[in-house]
Design a protein around this motif. Structure first.
Motif, mmCIF file in Angstrom:
data_model
loop_
_atom_site.group_PDB
_atom_site.id
_atom_site.type_symbol
_atom_site.label_atom_id
_atom_site.label_comp_id
_atom_site.label_asym_id
_atom_site.label_seq_id
_atom_site.Cartn_x
_atom_site.Cartn_y
_atom_site.Cartn_z
ATOM 1 N N ASP A 43 0.832 -1.205 0.000
ATOM 2 C CA ASP A 43 0.000 0.000 0.000
ATOM 3 C C ASP A 43 0.862 1.249 0.000
ATOM 4 N N LEU A 44 1.949 1.241 0.784
ATOM 5 C CA LEU A 44 2.822 2.412 0.818
ATOM 6 C C LEU A 44 3.455 2.664 -0.544
ATOM 7 N N VAL A 45 3.905 1.586 -1.191
ATOM 8 C CA VAL A 45 4.505 1.756 -2.522
ATOM 9 C C VAL A 45 3.490 2.377 -3.475
ATOM 10 N N TRP A 46 2.261 1.890 -3.430
ATOM 11 C CA TRP A 46 1.219 2.395 -4.324
ATOM 12 C C TRP A 46 0.877 3.854 -4.020
ATOM 13 N N ASN A 47 0.678 4.174 -2.755
ATOM 14 C CA ASN A 47 0.191 5.506 -2.379
ATOM 15 C C ASN A 47 1.284 6.563 -2.337
ATOM 16 N N ASP A 48 2.463 6.190 -1.800
ATOM 17 C CA ASP A 48 3.477 7.205 -1.507
ATOM 18 C C ASP A 48 4.678 7.189 -2.435
ATOM 19 N N ILE A 49 4.867 6.110 -3.199
ATOM 20 C CA ILE A 49 6.034 6.025 -4.084
ATOM 21 C C ILE A 49 5.642 6.171 -5.550
ATOM 22 N N GLU A 50 4.606 5.455 -5.969
ATOM 23 C CA GLU A 50 4.303 5.414 -7.395
ATOM 24 C C GLU A 50 3.809 6.760 -7.935
ATOM 25 N N VAL A 51 3.020 7.481 -7.166
ATOM 26 C CA VAL A 51 2.492 8.767 -7.671
ATOM 27 C C VAL A 51 3.609 9.766 -7.924
ATOM 28 N N PRO A 52 4.480 10.066 -6.944
ATOM 29 C CA PRO A 52 5.574 10.999 -7.251
ATOM 30 C C PRO A 52 6.533 10.473 -8.316
ATOM 31 N N CYS A 53 6.732 9.151 -8.355
ATOM 32 C CA CYS A 53 7.597 8.601 -9.402
ATOM 33 C C CYS A 53 6.975 8.802 -10.783
ATOM 34 N N PHE A 54 5.678 8.644 -10.871
ATOM 35 C CA PHE A 54 4.990 8.878 -12.141
ATOM 36 C C PHE A 54 5.186 10.323 -12.596
ATOM 37 N N LEU A 55 5.070 11.264 -11.643
ATOM 38 C CA LEU A 55 5.260 12.674 -11.992
ATOM 39 C C LEU A 55 6.688 12.943 -12.444
ATOM 40 N N LEU A 56 7.661 12.311 -11.776
ATOM 41 C CA LEU A 56 9.052 12.494 -12.187
ATOM 42 C C LEU A 56 9.279 11.993 -13.605
ATOM 43 N N LYS A 57 8.653 10.873 -13.943
ATOM 44 C CA LYS A 57 8.827 10.308 -15.276
ATOM 45 C C LYS A 57 8.148 11.155 -16.349
ATOM 46 N N GLN A 58 6.974 11.688 -16.026
ATOM 47 C CA GLN A 58 6.151 12.340 -17.043
ATOM 48 C C GLN A 58 6.440 13.828 -17.202
ATOM 49 N N GLN A 59 6.823 14.501 -16.093
ATOM 50 C CA GLN A 59 6.883 15.958 -16.126
ATOM 51 C C GLN A 59 8.267 16.516 -16.407
ATOM 52 N N GLY A 60 9.310 15.717 -16.194
ATOM 53 C CA GLY A 60 10.644 16.268 -16.343
ATOM 54 C C GLY A 60 11.112 16.840 -15.018
ATOM 55 N N ALA A 61 12.394 16.728 -14.758
ATOM 56 C CA ALA A 61 12.938 17.062 -13.442
ATOM 57 C C ALA A 61 12.791 18.533 -13.088
ATOM 58 N N ALA A 62 12.664 19.405 -14.074
ATOM 59 C CA ALA A 62 12.638 20.839 -13.788
ATOM 60 C C ALA A 62 11.243 21.399 -13.573
ATOM 61 N N SER A 63 10.201 20.614 -13.775
ATOM 62 C CA SER A 63 8.848 21.132 -13.663
ATOM 63 C C SER A 63 8.434 21.325 -12.212
ATOM 64 N N ASP A 64 7.400 22.160 -12.018
ATOM 65 C CA ASP A 64 6.879 22.368 -10.658
ATOM 66 C C ASP A 64 6.347 21.064 -10.079
ATOM 67 N N ALA A 65 5.662 20.270 -10.915
ATOM 68 C CA ALA A 65 5.113 19.000 -10.440
ATOM 69 C C ALA A 65 6.230 18.061 -10.002
ATOM 70 N N ALA A 66 7.313 18.061 -10.767
ATOM 71 C CA ALA A 66 8.434 17.197 -10.405
ATOM 72 C C ALA A 66 9.098 17.673 -9.123
ATOM 73 N N ALA A 67 9.172 18.985 -8.937
ATOM 74 C CA ALA A 67 9.746 19.529 -7.703
ATOM 75 C C ALA A 67 8.935 19.097 -6.487
ATOM 76 N N LEU A 68 7.617 19.143 -6.632
ATOM 77 C CA LEU A 68 6.744 18.692 -5.549
ATOM 78 C C LEU A 68 6.908 17.193 -5.330
ATOM 79 N N ALA A 69 7.030 16.462 -6.438
ATOM 80 C CA ALA A 69 7.209 15.018 -6.326
ATOM 81 C C ALA A 69 8.502 14.686 -5.594
ATOM 82 N N LYS A 70 9.585 15.411 -5.905
ATOM 83 C CA LYS A 70 10.856 15.160 -5.232
ATOM 84 C C LYS A 70 10.758 15.467 -3.747
#
Length: 737
Positions: free
Chosen positions: A96-123
């Protein structure tokens, strides 16, 4: 079985890696999402086709986690869900932790690019989760204990797949997972990167945390790569041949449910709880009337956390208001039905607007209430031991004490130790000090000496006693727990011990609790490693799980300024290790240089006192220190004699503020040497015949240590007097309650 998947993603990769770990040959066929949903309307990215009886349509399992569990159950010998129903629950928790707390920010890192605001929040979100993971992994090899499970596979695949997606994502993880910030998580990911199943599904990233000179990460040894622990923390391995696969049985949901919300949960919900109707029960720390007695403000606490919650009651809107006014104020117990409101009160997000209050217990005479609202000394609180749990300082201590007990059991359980209950009544003196409380039924109710039977020499005739021999309360469970170590392997005991030492210092109790692990096939060096790992685990657990209470201790006049910084220093670096002889020479050099004077000069051969121990830990090295190889004359008979014939393989861990917090040794496994040591210390062989038998029949190298639980609490809370770390302190002249 066959895997059907719609796209190459970490979802399909997790399933493939699980099949490889389970030893299942799982064909995989790529289809469109529409094709999958024609087979099963629940399908998203993956389906597991499960063959049915001959000629029947295959059954389908959808959902990545469900498929991983199904594959795990199809290969029970791999134990990818653990060894028990409890283990499986832990695995589900981590999935559950992997699904809720890891996969969502990882998805944003993959899709948005490291410099985006969404990626910054994900990091930012990932950083917090990774630090939590590091804290957990400080005391365990894998997420759910001693073995690789599907939870580990899910986490590793998501992390490595994300890192393989873009350079920015890879840099985000490499920057967050360092030997300085998250050393345990880095060790874990290095280990996971060497798992063959992980390499097969994400071949491009698992080397990111591989040991390298620049990275400074210790290389996992061959055992670790095989799913066993590395040599330094080698206490979690379990031989698969000795374990029977267990098919978990469905357990119905429990019936217990509170009819109230605890203050901890209410304050934890914060603004999310605003507008909700709740029932809260507890005791009034304070109660004041205002607006001509038409308003009442209660600081209500139920013991679940350090803080209370403000309850606002009004004459016109709160049923039971008049009864509340007559309840006696501070100390009364109430049940409150209320609506959660935003609070204007500083440092608290919410308060309760009471619609009804029921007085559960009044304070009959506020003038005699022992915990009236005023300052109380710790000495006074000891005299009111039955009421002091209502004070902030002692309620915080009680929660930290619970946390340290839980952390102790969790640490040893996760490292494969068995908990052994050792007896409180014994005829052996483990330490040879003779300071034991006698257990006897010989004394009459009138207490007349003439009634005590004696032998022909005028000595007490203990053959007439209950146990037919002289018996006492135990000073240690070590000798008893060694018997189980020499048959079951790694074991520990955690229980009360007693010492009739007429000491009035702030560091001694007559009744105290001891944690005593015993490790089979272990020498002194690895025993010290275990002691250091255990102490660091407890300190880290307190910092992570008792932050509110530690903050209170840090700001309390009875606590310690800079407490949390001192605790962080305990886990920041390896403990300094030196021999007793080196320590004595160093102390003597400081005396000769005029740097320090001691009440007792540090001659070689003395039992170093608290002044010497604290000077080494607090002034010289400014961190915990381990002293080894003590003179045999000041240590117990069971400690292994070194080759020099003058010292024994003993070790004490010295901590800032406390001095000695752990004492341990490698045990003497040679029968002839042990018999000689008994004779040297005047211990009759017949008194420990059963202990010697362990050396006669299959003797082994083994070692262990003892930690005084109350001294650990002094270390963690900053309290100066050990009498304030135990619910009902026993010391000379005090046995009330």
């Amino acid at each position: 079985m066959e895997l059907l998947y719609s796209q190459d993603s970490w979802v399909a990769a997790k399933v493939k890696a699980t099949a490889l770990a389970a030893g299942i040959n799982l064909p995989a066929t790529k289809k469109t999402l529409d094709e999958l949903q024609e087979l099963s309307p629940l399908a998203t990215e993956v389906l597991l086709a499960v063959p049915q009886r001959s000629g029947a349509t295959p059954g389908y399992v959808s959902g990545c986690s469900a498929i991983m569990r199904a594959l795990s159950r199809a290969a029970p010998a791999a134990r990818l869900l653990g060894n028990s129903a409890i283990d499986e629950a832990r695995v589900d928790q981590w999935l559950d932790l992997v699904w809720n707390d890891i996969e969502v920010p990882c998805f944003l890192l993959k899709q948005q690019g490291a410099a985006s605001d969404a990626a910054a929040l994900a990091k930012s979100d990932l950083g917090a989760v990774l630090r939590r993971l590091d804290g957990h992994l400080a005391g365990t090899m894998f997420l759910a204990g001693a073995r690789l499970t599907v939870a580990d596979i899910a986490l590793a695949v998501v992390v490595f797949d994300t890192m393989a997606a873009t350079e920015g994502a890879r840099a985000a993880f490499v920057g967050a997972v360092t030997t300085e910030a998250t050393p345990h998580l880095r060790r874990y990911l290095a280990l996971m990167g060497q798992q063959a199943g992980i390499k097969a599904v994400v071949p491009s990233a698992p080397d990111a945390f591989a040991p390298a000179a620049a990275g400074g990460v210790e290389a996992p040894d061959a055992n670790a790569v095989a799913g066993l622990p590395p040599s330094r923390a080698g206490y979690v391995a379990a031989d698969a041949k000795c374990e029977t696969a267990f098919t978990p049985v469905a357990v119905p949901p429990g019936r217990f449910k509170r009819d109230r919300m605890r203050v901890k949960e209410l304050l934890g919900a914060g603004a999310k709880a605003v507008g909700k109707a709740v029932v809260v029960k507890g005791w009034a720390r304070t109660m004041r009337l205002a607006a001509k007695n038409s308003l009442a403000f209660i600081d209500l606490n139920d013991g679940s956390c350090a803080s209370g919650v403000q309850v606002v009651c009004s004459k016109g809107e709160t049923a039971g208001f008049e009864a509340l006014k007559g309840a006696g104020g501070t100390g009364c117990s109430v049940a409150v039905t209320a609506t959660v409101k935003e609070s204007p009160k500083k440092n608290q997000n919410v308060e309760l607007q009471a619609s009804a209050v029921t007085v559960l217990g009044s304070v009959i005479n506020p003038e005699t209430y022992p915990m009236a609202k005023k300052g109380h000394s710790l000495e006074y609180l000891r005299e009111q031991a039955h009421m002091r749990p209502r004070t902030r300082i002692y309620s915080s201590l009680a929660r930290v004490r619970h946390a340290m007990a839980y952390a102790t059991h969790k640490f040893f359980n996760d490292h494969g130790f068995l908990y052994v209950h050792t007896p409180l009544i014994t005829s052996a003196d483990c330490e040879g000090a003779g300071e034991q409380f006698a257990v006897t039924t010989l004394m009459s109710e009138e207490g007349k000496l003439a009634d005590i039977p004696s032998d022909e020499n005028g000595n007490i005739d203990f053959t007439k006693d209950f146990f037919s021999r002289r018996s006492s309360l135990t000073v240690s469970g070590q000798l008893n727990v060694e018997t189980h170590c020499c048959a079951l392997g790694d074991v520990y005991t955690f229980g009360p011990t007693f010492r009739a030492e007429n000491s009035h210092t702030a560091r001694h109790l007559a009744e105290f609790w001891m944690i005593e692990p015993e490790v089979a096939f272990c020498d002194l060096a690895r025993d010290i490693d275990l002691a250091e790992d255990y102490l660091k685990y407890c300190v880290r657990y307190a910092l992570e799980h008792c932050s509110d209470d530690l903050e209170f201790f840090e700001n309390s006049p009875f606590g310690e300024k800079g407490l949390r910084a001192r605790l962080a220093n305990v886990i920041a670096a390896p403990f300094h290790r030196m021999t007793y002889t080196e320590a004595v020479e160093l102390l003597q050099a400081h005396v000769a240089a005029g740097t320090k004077t001691f009440e007792e000069y540090p001659d070689w051969g003395i039992d170093l006192g608290s002044e010497h121990e604290r000077y080494l830990a607090e002034v010289v090295y400014k961190k915990p220190v381990v002293l080894t190889d003590y003179p045999k004359g000041i240590k117990a008979f069971y400690m292994r004699l070194n080759d020099d014939g003058e010292t024994v393989a003993a070790a004490d861990v010295l901590a800032p503020k406390i001095g000695e917090v752990i004492g341990g040794s490698q045990r003497e496994e040679r029968l002839d040497v042990l018999e000689r040591r008994c004779a040297e210390q005047g211990l009759p062989i017949e008194a420990v015949w059963w202990y010697l038998d362990l050396r006669k029949y299959g003797t082994i190298q083994h070692a262990g240590f003892g930690l005084g639980f109350e001294r650990l609490l002094m270390l963690v809370t900053g309290l100066d007097n050990i009498r304030d770390t135990i619910p009902f302190p026993r010391y000379p002249g005090h046995s009330e309650f």
